[in-house]
Design a protein around this motif. Structure first.
Motif, PDB file in Angstrom:
ATOM      1  N   ALA A  19       6.914  12.443  37.210  1.00 27.77           N
ATOM      2  CA  ALA A  19       7.912  12.891  36.237  1.00 27.77           C
ATOM      3  C   ALA A  19       8.024  14.397  36.048  1.00 27.77           C
ATOM      4  O   ALA A  19       9.074  14.884  35.644  1.00 27.77           O
ATOM      5  CB  ALA A  19       7.613  12.255  34.876  1.00 27.77           C
ATOM      6  N   ALA A  20       6.939  15.142  36.272  1.00 28.83           N
ATOM      7  CA  ALA A  20       6.969  16.581  35.985  1.00 28.83           C
ATOM      8  C   ALA A  20       8.026  17.279  36.847  1.00 28.83           C
ATOM      9  O   ALA A  20       8.259  16.887  37.979  1.00 28.83           O
ATOM     10  CB  ALA A  20       5.585  17.178  36.233  1.00 28.83           C
ATOM     11  N   PRO A  21       8.674  18.305  36.275  1.00 28.08           N
ATOM     12  CA  PRO A  21       8.444  18.945  34.974  1.00 28.08           C
ATOM     13  C   PRO A  21       9.162  18.303  33.792  1.00 28.08           C
ATOM     14  O   PRO A  21       9.129  18.832  32.690  1.00 28.08           O
ATOM     15  CB  PRO A  21       8.968  20.368  35.212  1.00 28.08           C
ATOM     16  CG  PRO A  21      10.092  20.168  36.178  1.00 28.08           C
ATOM     17  CD  PRO A  21       9.649  19.069  37.100  1.00 28.08           C
ATOM     18  N   GLY A  22       9.860  17.185  34.027  1.00 29.64           N
ATOM     19  CA  GLY A  22      10.401  16.452  32.901  1.00 29.64           C
ATOM     20  C   GLY A  22      11.892  16.567  32.679  1.00 29.64           C
ATOM     21  O   GLY A  22      12.399  16.064  31.666  1.00 29.64           O
ATOM     22  N   GLY A  23      12.619  17.186  33.592  1.00 23.85           N
ATOM     23  CA  GLY A  23      14.061  17.303  33.409  1.00 23.85           C
ATOM     24  C   GLY A  23      14.750  15.953  33.346  1.00 23.85           C
ATOM     25  O   GLY A  23      15.582  15.698  32.467  1.00 23.85           O
ATOM     26  N   LYS A  24      14.404  15.061  34.273  1.00 25.86           N
ATOM     27  CA  LYS A  24      15.022  13.734  34.286  1.00 25.86           C
ATOM     28  C   LYS A  24      14.499  12.874  33.137  1.00 25.86           C
ATOM     29  O   LYS A  24      15.223  12.030  32.606  1.00 25.86           O
ATOM     30  CB  LYS A  24      14.779  13.068  35.637  1.00 25.86           C
ATOM     31  CG  LYS A  24      15.395  13.831  36.824  1.00 25.86           C
ATOM     32  CD  LYS A  24      15.103  13.144  38.132  1.00 25.86           C
ATOM     33  CE  LYS A  24      15.683  13.914  39.305  1.00 25.86           C
ATOM     34  NZ  LYS A  24      14.998  15.217  39.541  1.00 25.86           N
ATOM     35  N   THR A  25      13.242  13.098  32.730  1.00 27.51           N
ATOM     36  CA  THR A  25      12.695  12.386  31.570  1.00 27.51           C
ATOM     37  C   THR A  25      13.536  12.677  30.337  1.00 27.51           C
ATOM     38  O   THR A  25      13.946  11.769  29.600  1.00 27.51           O
ATOM     39  CB  THR A  25      11.242  12.819  31.298  1.00 27.51           C
ATOM     40  OG1 THR A  25      10.466  12.666  32.486  1.00 27.51           O
ATOM     41  CG2 THR A  25      10.627  12.020  30.178  1.00 27.51           C
TER      42      THR A  25
ATOM     43  N   VAL B 212      19.833  22.046  22.617  1.00 31.62           N
ATOM     44  CA  VAL B 212      21.233  21.683  22.862  1.00 31.62           C
ATOM     45  C   VAL B 212      21.496  21.574  24.356  1.00 31.62           C
ATOM     46  O   VAL B 212      22.306  20.749  24.806  1.00 31.62           O
ATOM     47  CB  VAL B 212      22.184  22.713  22.216  1.00 31.62           C
ATOM     48  CG1 VAL B 212      23.645  22.352  22.499  1.00 31.62           C
ATOM     49  CG2 VAL B 212      21.946  22.792  20.719  1.00 31.62           C
ATOM     50  N   VAL B 213      20.806  22.399  25.146  1.00 33.35           N
ATOM     51  CA  VAL B 213      20.967  22.363  26.605  1.00 33.35           C
ATOM     52  C   VAL B 213      19.603  22.500  27.268  1.00 33.35           C
ATOM     53  O   VAL B 213      18.636  22.977  26.666  1.00 33.35           O
ATOM     54  CB  VAL B 213      21.893  23.498  27.118  1.00 33.35           C
ATOM     55  CG1 VAL B 213      23.325  23.264  26.704  1.00 33.35           C
ATOM     56  CG2 VAL B 213      21.399  24.867  26.663  1.00 33.35           C
ATOM     57  N   SER B 214      19.553  22.076  28.537  1.00 34.59           N
ATOM     58  CA  SER B 214      18.384  22.258  29.385  1.00 34.59           C
ATOM     59  C   SER B 214      18.842  22.813  30.719  1.00 34.59           C
ATOM     60  O   SER B 214      20.000  22.621  31.117  1.00 34.59           O
ATOM     61  CB  SER B 214      17.654  20.930  29.610  1.00 34.59           C
ATOM     62  OG  SER B 214      17.172  20.395  28.391  1.00 34.59           O
ATOM     63  N   VAL B 215      17.950  23.483  31.427  1.00 36.58           N
ATOM     64  CA  VAL B 215      18.261  23.967  32.773  1.00 36.58           C
ATOM     65  C   VAL B 215      18.009  22.826  33.761  1.00 36.58           C
ATOM     66  O   VAL B 215      16.907  22.292  33.839  1.00 36.58           O
ATOM     67  CB  VAL B 215      17.401  25.187  33.132  1.00 36.58           C
ATOM     68  CG1 VAL B 215      17.667  25.630  34.569  1.00 36.58           C
ATOM     69  CG2 VAL B 215      17.658  26.340  32.163  1.00 36.58           C
ATOM     70  N   GLN B 216      19.048  22.443  34.499  1.00 34.90           N
ATOM     71  CA  GLN B 216      18.913  21.375  35.498  1.00 34.90           C
ATOM     72  C   GLN B 216      20.080  21.440  36.470  1.00 34.90           C
ATOM     73  O   GLN B 216      21.240  21.544  36.066  1.00 34.90           O
ATOM     74  CB  GLN B 216      18.862  19.994  34.831  1.00 34.90           C
ATOM     75  CG  GLN B 216      18.509  18.869  35.795  1.00 34.90           C
ATOM     76  CD  GLN B 216      18.457  17.517  35.110  1.00 34.90           C
ATOM     77  OE1 GLN B 216      19.268  17.213  34.237  1.00 34.90           O
ATOM     78  NE2 GLN B 216      17.493  16.687  35.489  1.00 34.90           N
TER      79      GLN B 216
ATOM     80  N   THR C 124      22.479  26.428  36.173  1.00 36.85           N
ATOM     81  CA  THR C 124      23.234  25.268  35.711  1.00 36.85           C
ATOM     82  C   THR C 124      22.508  24.620  34.539  1.00 36.85           C
ATOM     83  O   THR C 124      21.291  24.452  34.567  1.00 36.85           O
ATOM     84  CB  THR C 124      23.405  24.246  36.847  1.00 36.85           C
ATOM     85  OG1 THR C 124      24.015  24.888  37.970  1.00 36.85           O
ATOM     86  CG2 THR C 124      24.276  23.085  36.406  1.00 36.85           C
ATOM     87  N   LEU C 125      23.266  24.262  33.536  1.00 39.64           N
ATOM     88  CA  LEU C 125      22.713  23.676  32.316  1.00 39.64           C
ATOM     89  C   LEU C 125      23.170  22.231  32.163  1.00 39.64           C
ATOM     90  O   LEU C 125      24.253  21.856  32.620  1.00 39.64           O
ATOM     91  CB  LEU C 125      23.163  24.479  31.087  1.00 39.64           C
ATOM     92  CG  LEU C 125      22.892  25.988  31.118  1.00 39.64           C
ATOM     93  CD1 LEU C 125      23.527  26.650  29.901  1.00 39.64           C
ATOM     94  CD2 LEU C 125      21.404  26.271  31.167  1.00 39.64           C
ATOM     95  N   ARG C 126      22.344  21.428  31.531  1.00 47.91           N
ATOM     96  CA  ARG C 126      22.713  20.068  31.149  1.00 47.91           C
ATOM     97  C   ARG C 126      22.929  20.038  29.643  1.00 47.91           C
ATOM     98  O   ARG C 126      22.012  20.347  28.865  1.00 47.91           O
ATOM     99  CB  ARG C 126      21.618  19.072  31.526  1.00 47.91           C
ATOM    100  CG  ARG C 126      21.974  17.623  31.184  1.00 47.91           C
ATOM    101  CD  ARG C 126      20.808  16.670  31.417  1.00 47.91           C
ATOM    102  NE  ARG C 126      19.774  16.784  30.375  1.00 47.91           N
ATOM    103  CZ  ARG C 126      18.533  17.178  30.588  1.00 47.91           C
ATOM    104  NH1 ARG C 126      18.131  17.543  31.782  1.00 47.91           N
ATOM    105  NH2 ARG C 126      17.666  17.240  29.583  1.00 47.91           N
ATOM    106  N   VAL C 127      24.111  19.671  29.233  1.00 53.40           N
ATOM    107  CA  VAL C 127      24.418  19.608  27.805  1.00 53.40           C
ATOM    108  C   VAL C 127      23.835  18.309  27.245  1.00 53.40           C
ATOM    109  O   VAL C 127      24.074  17.222  27.784  1.00 53.40           O
ATOM    110  CB  VAL C 127      25.932  19.660  27.560  1.00 53.40           C
ATOM    111  CG1 VAL C 127      26.237  19.551  26.065  1.00 53.40           C
ATOM    112  CG2 VAL C 127      26.516  20.957  28.128  1.00 53.40           C
TER     113      VAL C 127
END
Length: 439
Positions: free
Chosen positions: A269-275, A241-245, A191-194
């Motif tokens: 905070a690690a690994p930083g997806g929500k950051t 453009v996208v991240s895995v989350q 799943t990716l976060r745009v």
């Protein structure tokens, strides 16, 4: 310290035998108490495994973890005593995981047996056991019709979880426990976060279609690929453009209702997806805190890819010696937990955790929440997040916290149970949002 042994020079890196031999070492490391990602990282650092073989080794290791309850039940029927050393046990359960689900695994039975024997032959610790591996696996093939019903008489053999885990789910979710166990045994989606600063979901779906990749929207900014691929092959990933989350994890940042100029703390905070997601939503003065400098480095790498910045701080969230004394407008508290809601991504967790971990981690999390609360300004908001399914770490924790601090509890999803397929495909997370009363 994880023990990694190199294979003999005759080993062919593209063979199933090579891949099974290293998967066996990864499984043995988990049995010794190490996390599977850590074990695989050390194997890849010490061995000469090429990229294609690394993917196969990882797949075999994760498959073995998902099928460990059944494999152990079968070994109890097939062997007079537990196989030793542990790496031999790791090889046998890795092979049995393939044999028990031959259609899904994609290997014919006799290839698996022959390659497992060869894996023993090329492994210094197992070369003596080639005959044992051959005898046990061939007996399974001969007696499969009898052995499988016997092995599934016990809860671990049926569900591939420890008995205490199954019992706890039954107690907490009497109507959903079987579905939760089933979802946890599925390979996770990609799943990716745009990044809404760079594209809309509709634009990115069009980009994927142009690249020949099928995907669907599973959240406000979440896109799930029909077929997972390495991140290097994801269009726009390297450019931010996208991240895995996971889709459930993507709910955290919007719940905090951030606005430009706010002072925000992402604790643990690690690994930083929500950051990264918070910074995609607004221009913030954001502090990302973690106790491990190496994990902070990973946050830095993720933010660099997204072309975003935060102040990284090394510190223990139970203390305030890292804090400058200036209150925060928003605090994201993704506190330590048993991670019982993300076992489809980390199937080793179910075998590493113990019943007593829940109480210990809930106590640790309560200490963190108490310390963070006094760093929040009046009328500020704190979001409690866990990836746990156990009420002691989630709803019970939230109730106790609100009572202790006279905190206003605002609307939030609460306990999300893991689900797979369709338009809702996400891990099991818990959310509780609190507001501090004015001074």
């Amino acid at each position: 310290m994880i023990q990694i042994s190199l294979l003999s020079s005759s080993a062919k890196a593209d063979s199933l035998a090579y891949q099974l031999a290293y998967a066996a070492q990864a499984v043995a490391a988990v049995r010794a108490g190490h996390a599977l990602p850590q074990a695989l990282a050390q194997i890849f650092a010490r061995s000469d495994a090429p990229a294609a073989s690394r993917g196969a080794i990882q797949d075999l290791s994760y498959r073995a973890m998902r099928g460990l309850g059944l494999s152990d039940a079968l070994l109890a029927l097939l062997a007079n005593k537990p196989p030793q050393p542990e790496v031999l046990h790791g090889l046998l359960v890795s092979a049995l995981a393939l044999l028990a689900d031959e259609d899904e695994a994609g290997y014919d039975s006799f290839t698996v047996v022959n390659q497992a024997v060869e894996a023993a032959a090329i492994s210094p610790e197992m070369s003596f056991a080639k005959g044992v591996v051959n005898a046990i696996l061939r007996r399974f093939l001969r007696e499969r019709a009898t052995l499988m019903p016997q092995a599934t008489k016990t809860p671990p053999g049926t569900w591939n979880y420890p008995t205490w885990w199954i019992d706890r789910l039954k107690s907490a979710y009497p109507e959903d426990w079987q579905r939760i166990l089933h979802v946890g045994n599925q390979p996770p989606p990609l799943t990716l976060r745009v990044n809404r600063r760079r594209a809309t979901v509709e634009q990115y779906l069009a980009t994927l279609t142009a690249a020949g990749m099928q995907a669907r929207q599973v959240g406000p900014s979440a896109v799930r690929l029909d077929k997972p691929v390495p991140v290097q092959q994801i269009p726009g990933f390297a450019e931010g453009v996208v991240s895995v989350q996971d889709a459930a994890a993507q709910l955290a940042a919007p719940l905090l209702d951030v606005a430009d100029g706010m002072r925000v703390l992402d604790a643990c905070a690690a690994p930083g997806g929500k950051t990264g997601h918070l910074l995609e939503l607004a221009d913030l003065d954001l502090v990302a805190l973690d106790h491990d400098p190496r994990r902070l480095q990973r946050i830095d790498e993720n933010l660099a890819r997204l072309q975003l910045t935060a102040r990284l701080s090394t510190g223990d969230a139970r203390e305030d010696d890292w804090w400058d004394g200036q209150p925060f407008d928003r605090i994201l508290a993704d506190v330590p937990c048993t991670a019982s809601g993300i076992v489809r991504r980390h199937p080793d967790i179910r075998w590493l955790r113990r019943k007593t971990d829940t109480t210990q981690l809930a106590t640790l999390s309560a200490q963190i929440l108490d310390k963070l609360w006094h760093m929040l300004r009046p009328d500020g908001k704190l979001l409690l997040v866990t990836c746990s399914l156990w009420p002691q770490e989630s709803e019970q924790q939230a109730i106790a916290f609100a009572q202790k601090h006279n905190a206003i509890r605002l609307p939030a999803p609460g306990q999300l149970l893991p689900t797979a397929g369709g338009d809702a495909d996400h891990d099991g997370l818990f959310y509780a949002l609190f507001q501090k009363t004015g001074a």
